[in-house]
Scaffold this active site. Sequence first.
Site, PDB file in Angstrom:
ATOM      1  N   LYS A 110       1.504 -45.935 -34.041  1.00 29.75           N
ATOM      2  CA  LYS A 110       3.264 -45.983 -34.576  1.00 29.75           C
ATOM      3  C   LYS A 110       3.730 -45.956 -35.488  1.00 29.75           C
ATOM      4  O   LYS A 110       4.520 -44.588 -35.891  1.00 29.75           O
ATOM      5  CB  LYS A 110       4.548 -47.653 -33.875  1.00 29.75           C
ATOM      6  CG  LYS A 110       3.811 -47.677 -33.132  1.00 29.75           C
ATOM      7  CD  LYS A 110       4.350 -49.629 -32.420  1.00 29.75           C
ATOM      8  CE  LYS A 110       4.129 -50.079 -33.408  1.00 29.75           C
ATOM      9  NZ  LYS A 110       2.153 -50.960 -32.846  1.00 29.75           N
TER      10      LYS A 110
ATOM     11  N   ARG B 293      10.882 -56.263 -29.939  1.00 27.71           N
ATOM     12  CA  ARG B 293       9.025 -56.452 -29.801  1.00 27.71           C
ATOM     13  C   ARG B 293       8.988 -57.159 -28.157  1.00 27.71           C
ATOM     14  O   ARG B 293       8.265 -58.274 -27.800  1.00 27.71           O
ATOM     15  CB  ARG B 293       9.334 -57.134 -30.429  1.00 27.71           C
ATOM     16  CG  ARG B 293       7.446 -56.628 -31.181  1.00 27.71           C
ATOM     17  CD  ARG B 293       7.200 -57.024 -32.542  1.00 27.71           C
ATOM     18  NE  ARG B 293       6.090 -56.860 -32.809  1.00 27.71           N
ATOM     19  CZ  ARG B 293       5.331 -56.181 -33.860  1.00 27.71           C
ATOM     20  NH1 ARG B 293       6.443 -55.131 -34.659  1.00 27.71           N
ATOM     21  NH2 ARG B 293       4.004 -55.862 -34.611  1.00 27.71           N
TER      22      ARG B 293
ATOM     23  N   ARG C   1      -8.202 -50.142 -41.622  1.00 25.48           N
ATOM     24  CA  ARG C   1      -6.562 -49.525 -42.258  1.00 25.48           C
ATOM     25  C   ARG C   1      -6.617 -50.021 -44.029  1.00 25.48           C
ATOM     26  O   ARG C   1      -6.856 -50.898 -44.050  1.00 25.48           O
ATOM     27  CB  ARG C   1      -5.741 -49.906 -41.772  1.00 25.48           C
ATOM     28  CG  ARG C   1      -3.874 -49.350 -42.109  1.00 25.48           C
ATOM     29  CD  ARG C   1      -3.321 -50.123 -40.876  1.00 25.48           C
ATOM     30  NE  ARG C   1      -2.995 -50.702 -40.632  1.00 25.48           N
ATOM     31  CZ  ARG C   1      -1.986 -51.738 -40.092  1.00 25.48           C
ATOM     32  NH1 ARG C   1      -0.913 -50.497 -39.442  1.00 25.48           N
ATOM     33  NH2 ARG C   1      -2.093 -52.847 -39.917  1.00 25.48           N
TER      34      ARG C   1
ATOM     35  N   ARG D 136      -3.853 -54.680 -45.252  1.00 28.01           N
ATOM     36  CA  ARG D 136      -2.938 -56.120 -45.285  1.00 28.01           C
ATOM     37  C   ARG D 136      -3.190 -57.408 -44.503  1.00 28.01           C
ATOM     38  O   ARG D 136      -4.241 -57.112 -44.243  1.00 28.01           O
ATOM     39  CB  ARG D 136      -2.554 -55.254 -44.288  1.00 28.01           C
ATOM     40  CG  ARG D 136      -1.250 -54.162 -43.875  1.00 28.01           C
ATOM     41  CD  ARG D 136      -0.142 -53.983 -43.229  1.00 28.01           C
ATOM     42  NE  ARG D 136       0.034 -54.200 -41.814  1.00 28.01           N
ATOM     43  CZ  ARG D 136       0.947 -54.235 -40.684  1.00 28.01           C
ATOM     44  NH1 ARG D 136       1.053 -52.989 -40.601  1.00 28.01           N
ATOM     45  NH2 ARG D 136       1.033 -55.021 -39.699  1.00 28.01           N
TER      46      ARG D 136
ATOM     47  N   ARG E  82      -2.441 -60.867 -32.797  1.00 26.49           N
ATOM     48  CA  ARG E  82      -1.795 -59.871 -32.959  1.00 26.49           C
ATOM     49  C   ARG E  82      -1.681 -59.172 -31.246  1.00 26.49           C
ATOM     50  O   ARG E  82      -0.499 -58.606 -29.915  1.00 26.49           O
ATOM     51  CB  ARG E  82      -1.724 -58.978 -33.600  1.00 26.49           C
ATOM     52  CG  ARG E  82      -0.239 -59.932 -35.286  1.00 26.49           C
ATOM     53  CD  ARG E  82      -1.107 -58.602 -36.297  1.00 26.49           C
ATOM     54  NE  ARG E  82      -1.359 -57.091 -36.004  1.00 26.49           N
ATOM     55  CZ  ARG E  82      -1.641 -56.013 -36.918  1.00 26.49           C
ATOM     56  NH1 ARG E  82      -3.040 -56.723 -37.694  1.00 26.49           N
ATOM     57  NH2 ARG E  82      -1.235 -55.448 -36.816  1.00 26.49           N
TER      58      ARG E  82
HETATM   59  P1  AP5 Z   1      -1.072 -46.860 -37.973  1.00 23.40           P
HETATM   60  O1  AP5 Z   1       0.630 -45.970 -37.698  1.00 23.40           O
HETATM   61  O2  AP5 Z   1      -0.432 -48.142 -39.394  1.00 23.40           O
HETATM   62  O3  AP5 Z   1      -0.467 -48.234 -36.574  1.00 23.40           O
HETATM   63  P2  AP5 Z   1       1.052 -49.176 -36.061  1.00 23.40           P
HETATM   64  O4  AP5 Z   1       1.079 -48.872 -34.749  1.00 23.40           O
HETATM   65  O5  AP5 Z   1       2.386 -48.799 -37.178  1.00 23.40           O
HETATM   66  O6  AP5 Z   1       0.568 -50.398 -36.512  1.00 23.40           O
HETATM   67  P3  AP5 Z   1       0.745 -51.671 -36.436  1.00 23.40           P
HETATM   68  O7  AP5 Z   1       0.060 -52.895 -37.689  1.00 23.40           O
HETATM   69  O8  AP5 Z   1       1.911 -51.681 -38.661  1.00 23.40           O
HETATM   70  O9  AP5 Z   1       2.286 -52.571 -35.916  1.00 23.40           O
HETATM   71  P4  AP5 Z   1       2.193 -53.666 -35.741  1.00 23.40           P
HETATM   72  O10 AP5 Z   1       3.109 -53.662 -34.777  1.00 23.40           O
HETATM   73  O11 AP5 Z   1       1.261 -55.070 -35.657  1.00 23.40           O
HETATM   74  O12 AP5 Z   1       2.919 -53.866 -36.853  1.00 23.40           O
HETATM   75  P5  AP5 Z   1       4.104 -54.303 -38.078  1.00 23.40           P
HETATM   76  O13 AP5 Z   1       4.041 -54.087 -39.098  1.00 23.40           O
HETATM   77  O14 AP5 Z   1       5.381 -53.676 -36.559  1.00 23.40           O
HETATM   78  O15 AP5 Z   1      -2.347 -46.639 -37.979  1.00 23.40           O
HETATM   79  C1  AP5 Z   1      -2.902 -47.821 -37.832  1.00 23.40           C
HETATM   80  C2  AP5 Z   1      -4.387 -46.766 -38.146  1.00 23.40           C
HETATM   81  O16 AP5 Z   1      -4.968 -46.267 -37.214  1.00 23.40           O
HETATM   82  C3  AP5 Z   1      -4.323 -46.478 -39.693  1.00 23.40           C
HETATM   83  O17 AP5 Z   1      -5.487 -46.854 -40.508  1.00 23.40           O
HETATM   84  C4  AP5 Z   1      -4.515 -45.234 -39.553  1.00 23.40           C
HETATM   85  O18 AP5 Z   1      -4.652 -44.338 -39.990  1.00 23.40           O
HETATM   86  C5  AP5 Z   1      -5.086 -45.509 -37.672  1.00 23.40           C
HETATM   87  N1  AP5 Z   1      -4.674 -44.065 -37.228  1.00 23.40           N
HETATM   88  C6  AP5 Z   1      -3.044 -43.816 -36.651  1.00 23.40           C
HETATM   89  N2  AP5 Z   1      -3.131 -42.767 -35.625  1.00 23.40           N
HETATM   90  C7  AP5 Z   1      -4.459 -42.432 -35.248  1.00 23.40           C
HETATM   91  C8  AP5 Z   1      -5.006 -41.316 -34.370  1.00 23.40           C
HETATM   92  N3  AP5 Z   1      -4.526 -40.944 -33.336  1.00 23.40           N
HETATM   93  N4  AP5 Z   1      -6.326 -41.651 -34.446  1.00 23.40           N
HETATM   94  C9  AP5 Z   1      -7.653 -42.466 -35.277  1.00 23.40           C
HETATM   95  N5  AP5 Z   1      -6.827 -43.459 -36.178  1.00 23.40           N
HETATM   96  C10 AP5 Z   1      -5.508 -43.600 -35.906  1.00 23.40           C
HETATM   97  O19 AP5 Z   1       4.329 -56.170 -37.789  1.00 23.40           O
HETATM   98  C11 AP5 Z   1       3.715 -56.801 -38.317  1.00 23.40           C
HETATM   99  C12 AP5 Z   1       4.046 -58.226 -38.255  1.00 23.40           C
HETATM  100  O20 AP5 Z   1       5.216 -58.546 -38.115  1.00 23.40           O
HETATM  101  C13 AP5 Z   1       4.382 -58.739 -36.447  1.00 23.40           C
HETATM  102  O21 AP5 Z   1       3.195 -59.205 -36.588  1.00 23.40           O
HETATM  103  C14 AP5 Z   1       5.159 -59.649 -36.965  1.00 23.40           C
HETATM  104  O22 AP5 Z   1       4.723 -60.968 -37.080  1.00 23.40           O
HETATM  105  C15 AP5 Z   1       6.207 -58.972 -37.595  1.00 23.40           C
HETATM  106  N6  AP5 Z   1       7.429 -58.109 -36.735  1.00 23.40           N
HETATM  107  C16 AP5 Z   1       7.826 -56.839 -37.133  1.00 23.40           C
HETATM  108  N7  AP5 Z   1       8.665 -56.308 -35.990  1.00 23.40           N
HETATM  109  C17 AP5 Z   1       9.234 -57.683 -35.667  1.00 23.40           C
HETATM  110  C18 AP5 Z   1      10.254 -57.608 -34.268  1.00 23.40           C
HETATM  111  N8  AP5 Z   1      10.381 -56.955 -33.690  1.00 23.40           N
HETATM  112  N9  AP5 Z   1      10.088 -59.378 -34.047  1.00 23.40           N
HETATM  113  C19 AP5 Z   1       9.136 -59.669 -34.594  1.00 23.40           C
HETATM  114  N10 AP5 Z   1       8.304 -59.632 -35.730  1.00 23.40           N
HETATM  115  C20 AP5 Z   1       8.303 -58.625 -36.027  1.00 23.40           C
END
Ligand code: AP5
Length: 209
Positions: free
Chosen positions: A13, A88, A122, A153, A164
């Site tokens: 994402k 979410r 990552r 991270r 997660r």
């Molecule tokens: P990346 O692009 O970083 O993936 P992502 O989907 O953004 O993953 P996140 O871990 O950031 O999502 P998340 O939803 O768990 O975390 P968030 O920060 O939102 O890619 C991942 C890896 O894959 C990278 O190494 C990349 O290079 C590689 N990659 C990408 N595309 C690829 C491809 N096509 N092929 C191969 N490799 C690839 O949330 C973190 C925490 O915050 C949550 O757990 C929660 O506690 C809190 N939080 C955030 N938002 C909310 C909300 N709305 N409500 C409540 N709590 C929340």
Amino acid sequence: MKLVFLGPPGAGKGTQAEVIGRALNIPHISTGDMFRKAMREGTPTGLKAKAYIDQGQLVPDSVTIDMVKERLSEDDCKNGYLLDGFPRDVHQAEALAGFSQLDAAVNIAVADEKLIARLSGRRFCPKCSGTFHISALADAKVCPNCGGELVQRQDDNPATIANRLNVYHTQTSPVTAFYAQKGILKEVDGDQPMEGVTAAILKALAVNL
Ligand code: AP5
């Protein structure tokens, strides 16, 4: 264009939101990045969020929804935005519908086994905010963009990744049905090279660059 990107942790994402946000000239708003910034700065929101994020649990809606509402009211969101990591759960989706009307919700789908490998490898650059995977790095400690020191991270450890994924399947995946019912859900295969995912998203949104 007002968009949300849905998908499990590690689906890509954030990676895709950077590219698509730039291409469409709309701000990329990541609730995860907002919380991590607040934690680094030690703000009240950051202090509240930390305990939940470290456990891989959702930060309570009482904190998250107001933070997003306030961010979307800023000037740079007038012509659109790209939300990554919000909504979410269905309650957040309903709340968002109360203060903004989306054009599309893009769901980036990837199987759990692939996600674990992506998240464990990552690396993040705190200096330029670049995100990378160790498989594509010559040196896993040095940012190829700015030379900054790459870090992992805190929530990318095996126990928190498992939590997660569990939270995603129980609480977040029903959000796709919410947007399917509204007729704005676009499904994209996230298990292909990054450029292929970008092309598939643009096609799903009927955008020609
Ligand atoms: P990346 O692009 O970083 O993936 P992502 O989907 O953004 O993953 P996140 O871990 O950031 O999502 P998340 O939803 O768990 O975390 P968030 O920060 O939102 O890619 C991942 C890896 O894959 C990278 O190494 C990349 O290079 C590689 N990659 C990408 N595309 C690829 C491809 N096509 N092929 C191969 N490799 C690839 O949330 C973190 C925490 O915050 C949550 O757990 C929660 O506690 C809190 N939080 C955030 N938002 C909310 C909300 N709305 N409500 C409540 N709590 C929340």
